[in-house]
Design a protein around this motif. Sequence first.
Motif, PDB file in Angstrom:
ATOM      1  N   ALA A 146      -8.063  16.254  47.044  1.00 25.71           N
ATOM      2  CA  ALA A 146      -7.660  15.640  45.767  1.00 25.71           C
ATOM      3  C   ALA A 146      -8.398  14.324  45.589  1.00 25.71           C
ATOM      4  O   ALA A 146      -8.399  13.484  46.491  1.00 25.71           O
ATOM      5  CB  ALA A 146      -6.150  15.418  45.748  1.00 25.71           C
ATOM      6  N   TYR A 147      -9.017  14.155  44.418  1.00 21.44           N
ATOM      7  CA  TYR A 147      -9.731  12.920  44.093  1.00 21.44           C
ATOM      8  C   TYR A 147      -9.068  12.220  42.922  1.00 21.44           C
ATOM      9  O   TYR A 147      -8.773  12.844  41.908  1.00 21.44           O
ATOM     10  CB  TYR A 147     -11.176  13.225  43.671  1.00 21.44           C
ATOM     11  CG  TYR A 147     -12.046  13.665  44.799  1.00 21.44           C
ATOM     12  CD1 TYR A 147     -12.708  12.717  45.574  1.00 21.44           C
ATOM     13  CD2 TYR A 147     -12.215  15.023  45.075  1.00 21.44           C
ATOM     14  CE1 TYR A 147     -13.529  13.122  46.609  1.00 21.44           C
ATOM     15  CE2 TYR A 147     -13.023  15.434  46.109  1.00 21.44           C
ATOM     16  CZ  TYR A 147     -13.689  14.489  46.879  1.00 21.44           C
ATOM     17  OH  TYR A 147     -14.494  14.884  47.901  1.00 21.44           O
ATOM     18  N   GLY A 148      -8.888  10.926  43.088  1.00 16.84           N
ATOM     19  CA  GLY A 148      -8.464  10.146  41.933  1.00 16.84           C
ATOM     20  C   GLY A 148      -9.670   9.858  41.071  1.00 16.84           C
ATOM     21  O   GLY A 148     -10.814  10.026  41.497  1.00 16.84           O
ATOM     22  N   PRO A 149      -9.453   9.398  39.847  1.00 20.89           N
ATOM     23  CA  PRO A 149     -10.572   9.055  38.968  1.00 20.89           C
ATOM     24  C   PRO A 149     -11.346   7.856  39.519  1.00 20.89           C
ATOM     25  O   PRO A 149     -10.762   7.012  40.195  1.00 20.89           O
ATOM     26  CB  PRO A 149      -9.893   8.684  37.644  1.00 20.89           C
ATOM     27  CG  PRO A 149      -8.478   8.358  38.000  1.00 20.89           C
ATOM     28  CD  PRO A 149      -8.148   9.140  39.229  1.00 20.89           C
ATOM     29  N   ASP A 150     -12.626   7.782  39.219  1.00 22.29           N
ATOM     30  CA  ASP A 150     -13.402   6.610  39.636  1.00 22.29           C
ATOM     31  C   ASP A 150     -12.897   5.365  38.916  1.00 22.29           C
ATOM     32  O   ASP A 150     -12.817   4.294  39.493  1.00 22.29           O
ATOM     33  CB  ASP A 150     -14.893   6.807  39.333  1.00 22.29           C
ATOM     34  CG  ASP A 150     -15.530   7.771  40.319  1.00 22.29           C
ATOM     35  OD1 ASP A 150     -14.903   8.007  41.383  1.00 22.29           O
ATOM     36  OD2 ASP A 150     -16.612   8.291  40.026  1.00 22.29           O
ATOM     37  N   LEU A 151     -12.590   5.551  37.638  1.00 22.27           N
ATOM     38  CA  LEU A 151     -12.020   4.421  36.916  1.00 22.27           C
ATOM     39  C   LEU A 151     -10.790   4.876  36.144  1.00 22.27           C
ATOM     40  O   LEU A 151     -10.858   5.757  35.279  1.00 22.27           O
ATOM     41  CB  LEU A 151     -13.034   3.805  35.940  1.00 22.27           C
ATOM     42  CG  LEU A 151     -12.481   2.560  35.212  1.00 22.27           C
ATOM     43  CD1 LEU A 151     -12.143   1.447  36.202  1.00 22.27           C
ATOM     44  CD2 LEU A 151     -13.457   2.058  34.174  1.00 22.27           C
ATOM     45  N   LEU A 152      -9.660   4.255  36.509  1.00 22.57           N
ATOM     46  CA  LEU A 152      -8.392   4.522  35.839  1.00 22.57           C
ATOM     47  C   LEU A 152      -8.026   3.287  35.023  1.00 22.57           C
ATOM     48  O   LEU A 152      -7.936   2.187  35.572  1.00 22.57           O
ATOM     49  CB  LEU A 152      -7.315   4.818  36.892  1.00 22.57           C
ATOM     50  CG  LEU A 152      -5.864   4.901  36.414  1.00 22.57           C
ATOM     51  CD1 LEU A 152      -5.677   6.064  35.443  1.00 22.57           C
ATOM     52  CD2 LEU A 152      -4.926   5.086  37.619  1.00 22.57           C
ATOM     53  N   THR A 153      -7.834   3.473  33.730  1.00 18.46           N
ATOM     54  CA  THR A 153      -7.450   2.351  32.868  1.00 18.46           C
ATOM     55  C   THR A 153      -5.952   2.378  32.619  1.00 18.46           C
ATOM     56  O   THR A 153      -5.374   3.442  32.392  1.00 18.46           O
ATOM     57  CB  THR A 153      -8.207   2.437  31.528  1.00 18.46           C
ATOM     58  OG1 THR A 153      -9.540   2.005  31.745  1.00 18.46           O
ATOM     59  CG2 THR A 153      -7.575   1.547  30.470  1.00 18.46           C
ATOM     60  N   HIS A 154      -5.358   1.196  32.703  1.00 17.96           N
ATOM     61  CA  HIS A 154      -3.930   1.081  32.391  1.00 17.96           C
ATOM     62  C   HIS A 154      -3.795   0.181  31.168  1.00 17.96           C
ATOM     63  O   HIS A 154      -4.353  -0.908  31.151  1.00 17.96           O
ATOM     64  CB  HIS A 154      -3.157   0.408  33.527  1.00 17.96           C
ATOM     65  CG  HIS A 154      -3.439   0.971  34.887  1.00 17.96           C
ATOM     66  ND1 HIS A 154      -2.550   1.761  35.564  1.00 17.96           N
ATOM     67  CD2 HIS A 154      -4.524   0.849  35.706  1.00 17.96           C
ATOM     68  CE1 HIS A 154      -3.069   2.104  36.753  1.00 17.96           C
ATOM     69  NE2 HIS A 154      -4.268   1.566  36.854  1.00 17.96           N
ATOM     70  N   ILE A 155      -3.103   0.634  30.162  1.00 17.97           N
ATOM     71  CA  ILE A 155      -2.782  -0.241  29.032  1.00 17.97           C
ATOM     72  C   ILE A 155      -1.278  -0.460  29.092  1.00 17.97           C
ATOM     73  O   ILE A 155      -0.482   0.425  28.762  1.00 17.97           O
ATOM     74  CB  ILE A 155      -3.168   0.397  27.674  1.00 17.97           C
ATOM     75  CG1 ILE A 155      -4.629   0.869  27.680  1.00 17.97           C
ATOM     76  CG2 ILE A 155      -2.898  -0.588  26.537  1.00 17.97           C
ATOM     77  CD1 ILE A 155      -5.674  -0.216  27.590  1.00 17.97           C
ATOM     78  N   TRP A 156      -0.902  -1.638  29.569  1.00 18.00           N
ATOM     79  CA  TRP A 156       0.531  -1.909  29.752  1.00 18.00           C
ATOM     80  C   TRP A 156       1.119  -2.529  28.510  1.00 18.00           C
ATOM     81  O   TRP A 156       0.411  -3.137  27.702  1.00 18.00           O
ATOM     82  CB  TRP A 156       0.718  -2.852  30.945  1.00 18.00           C
ATOM     83  CG  TRP A 156       0.324  -2.230  32.254  1.00 18.00           C
ATOM     84  CD1 TRP A 156       0.764  -1.046  32.758  1.00 18.00           C
ATOM     85  CD2 TRP A 156      -0.606  -2.761  33.218  1.00 18.00           C
ATOM     86  NE1 TRP A 156       0.169  -0.803  33.986  1.00 18.00           N
ATOM     87  CE2 TRP A 156      -0.673  -1.841  34.292  1.00 18.00           C
ATOM     88  CE3 TRP A 156      -1.374  -3.927  33.293  1.00 18.00           C
ATOM     89  CZ2 TRP A 156      -1.466  -2.041  35.415  1.00 18.00           C
ATOM     90  CZ3 TRP A 156      -2.171  -4.129  34.417  1.00 18.00           C
ATOM     91  CH2 TRP A 156      -2.216  -3.195  35.467  1.00 18.00           C
ATOM     92  N   VAL A 174      -4.208   6.975  44.849  1.00 18.49           N
ATOM     93  CA  VAL A 174      -5.168   8.081  44.679  1.00 18.49           C
ATOM     94  C   VAL A 174      -6.614   7.569  44.731  1.00 18.49           C
ATOM     95  O   VAL A 174      -7.544   8.282  44.362  1.00 18.49           O
ATOM     96  CB  VAL A 174      -4.919   8.899  43.393  1.00 18.49           C
ATOM     97  CG1 VAL A 174      -3.525   9.523  43.423  1.00 18.49           C
ATOM     98  CG2 VAL A 174      -5.102   8.055  42.141  1.00 18.49           C
ATOM     99  N   LYS A 175      -6.785   6.304  45.151  1.00 21.50           N
ATOM    100  CA  LYS A 175      -8.107   5.719  45.409  1.00 21.50           C
ATOM    101  C   LYS A 175      -8.936   5.555  44.143  1.00 21.50           C
ATOM    102  O   LYS A 175     -10.170   5.664  44.182  1.00 21.50           O
ATOM    103  CB  LYS A 175      -8.872   6.558  46.438  1.00 21.50           C
ATOM    104  CG  LYS A 175      -8.071   6.818  47.704  1.00 21.50           C
ATOM    105  CD  LYS A 175      -8.882   7.613  48.696  1.00 21.50           C
ATOM    106  CE  LYS A 175      -8.018   8.030  49.885  1.00 21.50           C
ATOM    107  NZ  LYS A 175      -8.769   8.745  50.900  1.00 21.50           N
ATOM    108  N   ALA A 176      -8.249   5.291  43.049  1.00 23.10           N
ATOM    109  CA  ALA A 176      -8.971   5.067  41.802  1.00 23.10           C
ATOM    110  C   ALA A 176      -9.394   3.610  41.701  1.00 23.10           C
ATOM    111  O   ALA A 176      -8.706   2.733  42.217  1.00 23.10           O
ATOM    112  CB  ALA A 176      -8.080   5.414  40.610  1.00 23.10           C
ATOM    113  N   GLY A 177     -10.498   3.359  41.020  1.00 20.42           N
ATOM    114  CA  GLY A 177     -10.777   2.007  40.563  1.00 20.42           C
ATOM    115  C   GLY A 177      -9.826   1.739  39.416  1.00 20.42           C
ATOM    116  O   GLY A 177      -9.616   2.612  38.575  1.00 20.42           O
TER     117      GLY A 177
END
Lengths: 483, 367
Positions: A146-156, A174-177
């Motif tokens: 299982a791979y997390g995304p290279d870049l995960l964006t959060h809009i809080w 999940v090792k995402a940026g």
Amino acid sequence: MIERGGYLPGLSVDEVEWQALYFDGVGSKFEIQVPLLSEDQVRTLTTSVRNAARTKLKAMPVAQIIEIIDCAINRLLDRNDPYRKKCEEILPLVTGYDAEMIRLGLTGYLKTFRKPELQKFLVEDFANPTILDDFQPVPKGGYARAYGPDLLTHIWSGNVPGLPIWSMISGLLVKAGNIGKVPSAEPLFAGWFAEAIAAVAPEISDCFAVVWWKGGNTRLESILLEGSEAVLAYGGNDALKSMRDRTPITTRFLAYGHKVGFGMISKDALDIQKGKLNAHKAAYDVMRYDQHGCYSPHVFFVERGGKVSPREFAEYLAHELDVFESKYPRRSLSDGDLNNIAAWRNEEEIKSFDDPAGGLIGSAGKSWSVAFVDHTERLSPSSLNRTIKVVAVDALAEVVPLIAPYKTTLQTVGISASPDQLFNLSNSLALSGVTRVSALGCMTKPEAGWHHDGRFNLLDLVTLTEIEQSAIDGADTLATFVD
Amino acid sequence: MTQEKIIETLLDFIVADDERAIVGSTTSNEVFNEIALELYRYQFSFNDPFRHFSSQRGRTPRTVKSWQDIPLVPINAFKKLCLSCCRPDDAPYLFTTSGTTETGVKGKSYHSSLDVYDASMTRGFKEFFIADRDSIEMSVLYPSEEVMPNSSLAHYFSLAIKNFGTPQSAYVMNHEGIDFEALFERLNEAEVNKEPHALLGASYSYIPLLEEMRAREISFSLPAGSRLFDTGGFKTKSNAPTLDDFYTDISRAFGVPRDMCINMYGMTELSTQFYDQGNVVCPSVKFGPHWIKTRVVNPVTGRELPQGERGVLAHCDLAHFNIVTSILTEDAGIATADGFKLLGRADGNDARGCSMAVEEFLNAAQT
């Protein structure tokens, strides 16, 4: 000292333009500096965070990531730690919530992210969490990783302190940026958490960033959305739609909209002793973060036929809210907040012209409002800030049609009922869109590993790469040891 | 008191053209109070929902001793209750709100007669807008009364033209929007003839007008004595200009100094309007005539706030005699020595967590 929001690895303070946000603290205005990033700076951050996560986080075993988060969380739990001190001092000024409520709330919340809880978090979604580290055998045959995304964006969004770290920790596991955009209403905590992680593990300090821009700055937001492999967005449906429309079709967009919670109290829970205790717990759920949480209650449906009548329960609830007011005062309110409360109270008052047993309980001068409704009424959101309605019903099963139209808006229900009733009700509530059932008094404290809005916190973020059995069988024919 | 007597008393008070009428004078305050109490008793007797509301608040003719004791009816109640001293069916005039705040439900004001409304509008408009003149040529950026029979603003503009407009005055808005050709021709003529001109409209009507003028790259330099009138402000946050930008823009576009850009603050739930003395500084101070009084209150408790403190506006308008005199608005404001600053509608969405707003909740319903 000027407090700065955000966490911008690779950018020095001088390279960034800063803007002041002012918050009405007790007796004085409190200033926070937030970064005004240029389009280029946002672009550079997305690239650098993505690259750093690819090379560093992706190579780190998940067990080690857990250790790092555990260390950072323990710092935030330690009342002598500088970050913890900042939380206790500054968050009440920024959000207006009572300091003691924040202190207890943070402790209760943060402790659900220590190592043992994080392990629970992982096994909730992955039978074998090392699938995040290496190819693991899977039941259907073959292997998967299982791979997390290279870049995960959060809009809080919102102002409930601490909530952003829920998704940020999910991203790290999940090792995402991770790049998170903080809301103006509470622009600090996520940045402090990022700093704490960086202090514990400098080697991954450039794998995440915390940014700010004024809500509605679609230009900067679009740069981030376009550079992401996955987006976790929180907010109102209109804002979410606007973001989704600007997210590339190839990017996974996970939306967490605003939600409404309510409570149900069965007649079995309404003898004199339990009635009072339940009113206390119900008042606690109302008081916590002044109902600003997605899990906060807005209506309590109370069954007739118990020793304590629904009307009496409403009066107990009013009394308990009054007691809480001296211990955990309500946040200071804006004109708009006051207008909303006035409008809500007026509406309940006018409605009670046709419902002689119903109406408002307590005077307008209180920091809470309880309305009692003696007839069946649909669910509706309160005006927040400790305004709560008690609706009398003949049987709790009657509640199901009252909530049915609002399926997409439901989340938490606090229930006090017998085991049979609990499971029966939960079945119907589940079909109506409810995703979490808790005890009264626990509505605002989800347990570790909770499936937020019924979704998989981690599983929703990852992509599986599978090596099918055929490939392995084929490979075997090419092994050096083959005769 | 009978309705005829009330109308007579009010007309007398409104047109009173001596020192009594000056805002804040002791005599006028006493008369104001007397009439307000008389109207309260009248409304308590003949307006059933209001009697219910007032009694619920513990206020009856026995306990209400001054106009400040009259319970404030929230404007939302105009949507839920039928507030009228005459039978609604007998009311020849009905003004409704545009109904934008809550799905489809409109606030209603039933008028048994418009004599007082008209007198109130006429006197206020003369004093605060027409001022030194007897009449002025007007262009109205709003549909006529025939097009919008239930709009108090349409009626207001018809009175403005009828009582103070020169014969050349005209409406420059029709079903399709602003008639730009007609308007620009009129403004050109005003420039050429050096005749002062008044442009009147809802604040938001100026936005497409400014856009059109920008697109055509035209502007006007209206003769001295010309004036601009806007009302309503800007309710939605996004894309709305700041007041300062708005007045800078319209002042430049028409060559009218900002002290001649007058904003009127009125509402369907009132029969009297407030005006400022131009918008050199925003937000401006608003004034009303002597038959309306405004307080700044805490909207939840109704408690009056000291001068300079931000709260919500509550008005007591004697001219709104057939409905209720005292209302609680949702407009934020600050009391000044002789008027108030209007700070716009106060909505509570500035600090909200992840719990849902009512409007969004209703929109999400699957019916």
